[in-house]
Design a protein around this motif. Structure first.
Motif, PDB file in Angstrom:
ATOM      1  N   VAL A  17       0.840  -1.203   0.000  1.00  0.00           N
ATOM      2  CA  VAL A  17       0.000   0.000   0.000  1.00  0.00           C
ATOM      3  C   VAL A  17       0.873   1.251   0.000  1.00  0.00           C
ATOM      4  N   VAL A  18       1.932   1.254   0.804  1.00  0.00           N
ATOM      5  CA  VAL A  18       2.834   2.406   0.840  1.00  0.00           C
ATOM      6  C   VAL A  18       3.484   2.618  -0.527  1.00  0.00           C
ATOM      7  N   ASP A  19       3.992   1.535  -1.110  1.00  0.00           N
ATOM      8  CA  ASP A  19       4.746   1.656  -2.360  1.00  0.00           C
ATOM      9  C   ASP A  19       3.869   2.032  -3.542  1.00  0.00           C
ATOM     10  N   HIS A  20       2.628   1.567  -3.547  1.00  0.00           N
ATOM     11  CA  HIS A  20       1.775   1.769  -4.725  1.00  0.00           C
ATOM     12  C   HIS A  20       0.708   2.829  -4.517  1.00  0.00           C
ATOM     13  N   GLY A  21       0.614   3.364  -3.305  1.00  0.00           N
ATOM     14  CA  GLY A  21      -0.199   4.541  -3.087  1.00  0.00           C
ATOM     15  C   GLY A  21      -1.669   4.349  -2.844  1.00  0.00           C
ATOM     16  N   SER A  22      -2.160   3.111  -2.922  1.00  0.00           N
ATOM     17  CA  SER A  22      -3.584   2.876  -2.680  1.00  0.00           C
ATOM     18  C   SER A  22      -3.822   1.406  -2.377  1.00  0.00           C
ATOM     19  N   PHE A  23      -4.971   1.125  -1.772  1.00  0.00           N
ATOM     20  CA  PHE A  23      -5.330  -0.256  -1.461  1.00  0.00           C
ATOM     21  C   PHE A  23      -5.608  -1.029  -2.750  1.00  0.00           C
ATOM     22  N   THR A  33      -7.962  -9.448  -3.720  1.00  0.00           N
ATOM     23  CA  THR A  33      -9.057  -8.503  -3.821  1.00  0.00           C
ATOM     24  C   THR A  33      -8.769  -7.318  -2.896  1.00  0.00           C
ATOM     25  N   GLN A  34      -9.381  -6.194  -3.194  1.00  0.00           N
ATOM     26  CA  GLN A  34      -9.170  -5.034  -2.327  1.00  0.00           C
ATOM     27  C   GLN A  34      -9.684  -5.281  -0.911  1.00  0.00           C
ATOM     28  N   PRO A  35     -10.848  -5.930  -0.719  1.00  0.00           N
ATOM     29  CA  PRO A  35     -11.282  -6.228   0.655  1.00  0.00           C
ATOM     30  C   PRO A  35     -10.277  -7.087   1.422  1.00  0.00           C
ATOM     31  N   ALA A  36      -9.594  -8.005   0.709  1.00  0.00           N
ATOM     32  CA  ALA A  36      -8.595  -8.847   1.382  1.00  0.00           C
ATOM     33  C   ALA A  36      -7.427  -8.014   1.885  1.00  0.00           C
ATOM     34  N   VAL A  37      -6.977  -7.050   1.069  1.00  0.00           N
ATOM     35  CA  VAL A  37      -5.901  -6.157   1.501  1.00  0.00           C
ATOM     36  C   VAL A  37      -6.362  -5.307   2.673  1.00  0.00           C
ATOM     37  N   THR A  38      -7.575  -4.785   2.588  1.00  0.00           N
ATOM     38  CA  THR A  38      -8.121  -3.966   3.676  1.00  0.00           C
ATOM     39  C   THR A  38      -8.162  -4.751   4.979  1.00  0.00           C
ATOM     40  N   GLU A  54      -4.442   7.133   6.432  1.00  0.00           N
ATOM     41  CA  GLU A  54      -5.619   7.987   6.362  1.00  0.00           C
ATOM     42  C   GLU A  54      -6.136   7.906   4.931  1.00  0.00           C
ATOM     43  N   ARG A  55      -7.387   7.547   4.767  1.00  0.00           N
ATOM     44  CA  ARG A  55      -7.951   7.391   3.431  1.00  0.00           C
ATOM     45  C   ARG A  55      -8.877   8.565   3.155  1.00  0.00           C
ATOM     46  N   GLN A  56      -8.591   9.261   2.059  1.00  0.00           N
ATOM     47  CA  GLN A  56      -9.394  10.397   1.633  1.00  0.00           C
ATOM     48  C   GLN A  56      -9.810  10.169   0.190  1.00  0.00           C
ATOM     49  N   GLY A  57     -11.026   9.645   0.033  1.00  0.00           N
ATOM     50  CA  GLY A  57     -11.474   9.277  -1.308  1.00  0.00           C
ATOM     51  C   GLY A  57     -10.601   8.164  -1.855  1.00  0.00           C
ATOM     52  N   ARG A  58      -9.996   8.422  -3.007  1.00  0.00           N
ATOM     53  CA  ARG A  58      -9.114   7.420  -3.611  1.00  0.00           C
ATOM     54  C   ARG A  58      -7.672   7.570  -3.145  1.00  0.00           C
ATOM     55  N   PRO A  62       0.009   7.700   4.262  1.00  0.00           N
ATOM     56  CA  PRO A  62       0.603   7.040   5.437  1.00  0.00           C
ATOM     57  C   PRO A  62       0.657   7.997   6.627  1.00  0.00           C
ATOM     58  N   LEU A  63       0.301   7.507   7.785  1.00  0.00           N
ATOM     59  CA  LEU A  63       0.369   8.289   9.013  1.00  0.00           C
ATOM     60  C   LEU A  63       1.749   8.131   9.660  1.00  0.00           C
ATOM     61  N   GLU A  64       1.969   8.837  10.755  1.00  0.00           N
ATOM     62  CA  GLU A  64       3.278   8.799  11.410  1.00  0.00           C
ATOM     63  C   GLU A  64       3.673   7.383  11.802  1.00  0.00           C
TER      64      GLU A  64
END
Length: 302
Positions: A17-23, A33-38, A54-58, A62-64
Motif C-alpha cells: 500500500v505504501v509503495d503503490h499509493g492505494s489499497f 481482492t481489495q477487501p482482502a488487503v483492507t 488515512e484514506r481520503q477518497g481514492r 501514510p500516518l506517522e
C-alpha cells in the motif's frame, strides 16, 4: 502488542500500500481482492494499536506510525526473501525469479543481446522488469524492491549498496544541421556565445547524467540554459532532430541530420552498470546474469 500476532501477509500488504499509493493498486500487485488487503491492514493496525493510513477518497496517506513501521517491515520481508533464495540456491541449478529495474535507454540499447543469451543459456531464470529512471531504480534496490538495477552510476552510492561498471558512454553536443547555417565557425571564440544563446534540451537537473554534463560544461566555461528536460534520451534526440534546441547525448544516438560539433576540452563520459544491495543474499541467477552482461563487453563507447 504480542510479536506472535504479526502476520507476514499483513506486513506485505502494508508495504504494498505504501509503495503503490492505494489499497486497490496494492491488491493488484499482490493478486488479491481489495477487501482482502483492507482486512490484512486492519488486522495489522489492531495488532499495533494504531492506525497506519488515512484514506481520503481514492487517496491513501501514510500516518506517522506507518513511517516508523515501514523500514522494519521492509527489513523483515527482505530477510525472509533472503532465506528463500538461500534455500533455493543450495544446488548447482541456476534459476528462479530475478527482479530487475532498468532505464529505458539501457533496455533499448544494451540489453537485447544479453536477454537473448540469458534465455538460451539459463531458461529457468525468470526475469521481472520494472522500467525506472536510474535514480529511482537505485532507490528501489535500497528499499529491496528489486534485486538488481541497471542504471547510470552516480558519483556515490549509499553504503549498503554495491555497483559494477559494465559500459561507458561518451556524450557530445548534438543539434540539427540547419541550426549551424547561421552559426559562427565552431573553432571561433564566438561559437561558445552562440551556443549559450540557443535553447538546450537536457536530462533532469540533479540526475547522474546531468551532473556530469554540467560539470564538463563548467570546466570549459560553457553554460547551457535548459529549455526542456527529459529523463528519456530518446525523447531528447527526437526534440533535437526537430530543431528545438541543443541536446547532449551519447555519440551512439547520432543520426542523419544531426551535427556533433567538437569543442576543445569538452569531455563528457558516464558509467552505466549494475547496482545491488550488499547485505542481501546474492543468488546464482543474479551472479550469472551479471557475468553474462559483462560478456557483452566493457569499455568506452565512442
Amino acid at each position: 502488542m504480542r510479536p506472535e500476532n504479526f502476520s507476514i501477509e499483513g506486513l506485505a500488504a502494508f508495504v504494498a500500500v505504501v509503495d503503490h499509493g492505494s489499497f486497490s493498486a496494492a491488491a493488484e500487485k499482490l493478486h488479491l481482492t481489495q477487501p482482502a488487503v483492507t482486512k490484512r491492514i486492519q488486522t495489522l493496525e489492531q495488532t499495533l494499536g494504531e492506525p497506519l493510513f488515512e484514506r481520503q477518497g481514492r487517496q491513501t496517506r501514510p500516518l506517522e506510525a506507518a513511517t516508523i513501521v515501514l523500514p522494519q517491515a521492509r527489513e523483515i520481508l527482505a530477510r525472509l526473501a533472503d532465506i528463500e533464495r538461500s534455500l533455493r540456491d543450495r544446488g548447482e541449478h541456476i534459476g528462479g525469479v530475478l527482479r530487475l529495474a532498468t532505464s529505458h535507454h539501457i533496455a533499448l540499447h544494451r540489453l537485447p543481446a544479453a536477454l537473448s543469451d540469458c534465455r538460451r543459456r539459463y531458461p529457468d531464470i525468470e526475469l521481472e522488469f520494472v522500467f525506472l529512471d536510474s535514480e529511482a531504480g537505485i532507490e528501489a534496490v535500497a528499499r529491496r524492491q528489486v534485486d538488481l538495477a541497471l542504471a547510470t552510476l552516480p558519483d556515490q552510492l549509499p553504503d549498503a549498496l554495491e555497483a559494477g561498471t559494465l559500459w561507458t558512454d561518451r556524450l557530445t553536443l548534438m543539434l540539427h544541421e540547419a541550426l549551424l547555417r547561421d552559426a559562427p565557425d565552431p573553432t571561433a571564440d564566438a561559437f561558445t556565445g552562440w551556443l549559450e544563446a540557443q535553447p538546450a534540451i537536457l536530462p533532469p537537473a540533479g540526475s547522474a547524467t546531468r551532473v556530469r554534463i554540467d560539470r564538463a560544461l563548467h570546466r570549459i566555461g560553457l553554460h547551457l540554459e535548459a529549455r526542456h528536460e527529459s529523463p528519456y534520451l530518446e525523447v531528447i534526440r527526437v526534440l533535437t532532430r526537430a530543431g528545438l534546441g541543443i541536446g547532449v547525448l551519447p555519440r551512439s544516438l547520432g543520426a542523419p541530420g544531426l551535427a556533433c560539433p567538437d569543442l576543445p576540452g569538452l569531455d563528457i563520459t558516464r558509467s552505466l552498470g549494475w547496482v545491488r544491495h550488499g547485505a542481501r543474499h546474492q543468488s546464482r541467477a543474479e551472479n550469472a546474469f551479471i557475468a553474462l552482461l559483462g560478456e557483452t563487453g566493457t569499455g568506452l563507447e565512442g
